[in-house]
Scaffold this motif. Structure first.
Motif, short mmCIF file in Angstrom:
data_model
loop_
_atom_site.label_atom_id
_atom_site.label_comp_id
_atom_site.label_asym_id
_atom_site.label_seq_id
_atom_site.Cartn_x
_atom_site.Cartn_y
_atom_site.Cartn_z
N TYR A 35 18.60 39.78 9.94
CA TYR A 35 19.25 39.65 8.64
C TYR A 35 20.56 40.42 8.61
CZ TYR A 35 19.43 38.76 3.64
OH TYR A 35 19.80 38.31 2.39
N GLN A 74 24.48 39.28 7.83
CA GLN A 74 25.40 39.98 6.91
C GLN A 74 26.68 40.38 7.64
OE1 GLN A 74 22.59 43.05 5.71
NE2 GLN A 74 22.41 42.17 3.65
N PHE A 99 28.72 45.82 4.29
CA PHE A 99 27.95 44.58 4.12
C PHE A 99 26.56 44.70 4.74
CE2 PHE A 99 32.18 43.18 3.35
CZ PHE A 99 32.15 41.94 2.75
N PHE A 148 25.33 39.48 0.17
CA PHE A 148 26.29 39.28 1.24
C PHE A 148 27.69 39.73 0.83
CE2 PHE A 148 22.87 36.30 2.04
CZ PHE A 148 22.62 36.51 3.39
#
Length: 467
Positions: free
Chosen positions: A146, A150, A168, A177
């Motif tokens: 994940y 990002q 981020f 995001f």
């Protein structure tokens, strides 16, 4: 034959598909595994309230869900709470403007370290530690994947991994995001590095190709966070741990291992140099400002004020401190109502005169000038809070406990997990170094897994020694 067949078919089909590593666990160990799963869900969740309660939830789960030595643990925590209450009453009657609310709020913000009180020996078997390691690998895989997404979004918008691109990267702690200036970025960096250390600590043999890819991607996600102080602190902790165990035969590194270590270091240096040049260039500027006593950072000014001027107002402070939650700790900051926006409690604001004079005044100025400023210049950090609230006695207690732990692990050899002593020493030093940056010891969401890993490792060694 028909009876046997009908009997076997009467069992739930999923029973026969349990992983071998899970099937060897006892019912109590399985409940501990599920509790660890819940803990990882909580610490990587977007809920800061749940994250703050992570350690308390785990302790309650150990006693009432896992059912591990409930009478012993209830007695231990009851005695601890009684002793802490007596200490609070002593401060209350002999210290000006003392708040028992702050006193107990500090116990909540430092609750990750309460895990050290637990006795996990009955469940700290090698299969149990390996089962938790598999859970750690899953957490690293999901969070790293994940985070890399990002990071890809950050690069697509900024055309760079440098400057604010690291903001981020927070994994599912903040699943959005866009950039953020909360502590989620730092908590994510601390969590994945401590999980990685545990995974390495419970490694029985050489890393497989799949593990190398997973840990390599974890390191990439960590570097993309641009949380430079974690780079420096973990690097220093790992280097110092090697020096500490240098003369022991168990620390000999074979050529393939040496090749992997050197290759990894070279790749990390290349990534930082070419992907994060602006953030890297800030290091020299931050260092210069930090050690400039005349125009130094707010962290430097707060340290100077605490050691030079605070004892003039409170003569007993250098020895005993002002009491937990009454100077620069996270508990004191939260109760003041002037901490990071959104981190408040439904209580009237309160701050001691000393905290207002030497810490909060600097924090107000800092926050006005640098509303999105980094923790490098914050006028508080865990070591300063320890001294301000517990005095030299607090420093000596923590220093002795950490030194004793490192000394014990220096001479420890574990046949099942040969890399554990090195990894645990690194983790202890890493936690100590993090205390120079911010009040990280009170970031329950970020620090709880690390303290749990230390407790499990200690319990496993005690179990092995006891035979």
């Amino acid at each position: 034959m028909l009876t046997n067949k009908s009997t076997s078919l009467s069992k739930p089909p999923w029973v026969w598909h349990l992983p071998s590593w899970y099937s060897v666990l006892s019912p109590q160990e399985r409940r501990l595994w599920w509790l660890c799963l819940l803990l990882f869900v909580i610490v990587f969740s977007p809920s800061k309230a749940a994250g703050q309660m992570a350690a308390i939830i785990f302790i309650v789960g150990i006693i009432f869900f896992v059912g591990l030595l409930p009478a012993k643990h209830i007695a231990r925590f009851s005695l601890l709470l009684l002793g802490y209450t007596v200490m609070g009453l002593v401060y209350f009657f002999f210290t000006p403007d003392y708040s028992l609310i702050n006193h107990y709020l500090f116990l909540l913000t430092i609750s990750a370290f309460l895990l050290l009180v637990m006795d996990l020996r009955p469940l700290a078997s090698a299969p149990m530690l390996e089962a938790i390691s598999k859970l750690v690998n899953v957490a690293l895989l999901t969070q790293t994947s994940y985070a890399l997404i990002q990071g890809g979004v950050a690069f697509s918008r900024l055309n760079s991994f440098d400057r604010s691109a690291g903001d981020f990267i927070r994994g599912t702690i903040e699943p959005g995001f866009g950039p953020t200036f909360s502590a989620s970025n730092q908590m994510f960096a601390i969590l994945i590095t401590t999980l990685l250390l545990y995974a390495l600590a419970t490694q029985r043999s050489r890393l497989s190709l799949r593990q190398l890819f997973l840990y390599g991607f974890t390191i990439v996600a960590w570097l993309m966070t641009s949380v430079f102080h974690t780079f420096l602190f973990l690097g220093a902790a790992a280097s110092l741990s090697i020096v500490i165990r240098w003369r022991l035969r168990s620390t000999r590194i074979h050529f393939p291992q040496l090749f992997l270590i050197l290759s990894g270091l070279i790749l990390i240096i290349i990534f930082i140099t070419y992907a994060l040049p602006n953030n890297l260039s800030n290091l020299s500027r931050f260092t210069k400002i930090t050690f400039d006593l005349e125009r130094g950072s707010y962290k430097t000014l707060a340290t100077y004020n605490t050691f030079v001027y605070l004892p003039q107002d409170r003569p007993a402070q250098p020895l005993l401190g002002l009491g937990p939650g009454h100077y620069s700790s996270r508990a004191a900051l939260i109760r003041s109502g002037e901490y990071i926006s959104g981190t408040t409690i439904p209580l009237p604001a309160f701050a001691t005169e000393a905290s207002n004079k030497y810490i909060l005044s600097l924090w107000r100025t800092f926050f006005l000038r640098y509303p999105n400023g980094g923790s490098t210049f914050f006028p508080f950090y865990s070591w300063l809070s320890l001294y301000g609230e517990f005095g030299f006695i607090g420093l000596m207690v923590v220093g002795f406990a950490a030194g004793r732990t490192i000394f014990q692990w220096r001479f420890t050899k574990i046949k099942a997990f040969p890399y554990m002593p090195q990894a645990i020493i690194t983790m202890v030093l890493y936690i100590l170094f993090l205390g120079f940056q911010d009040n990280y010891w009170e970031f329950v969401q970020a620090i709880t897994p690390a303290i749990l890993f230390l407790t499990l490792a200690r319990a496993h060694v005690q179990r092995v020694v006891a035979g």
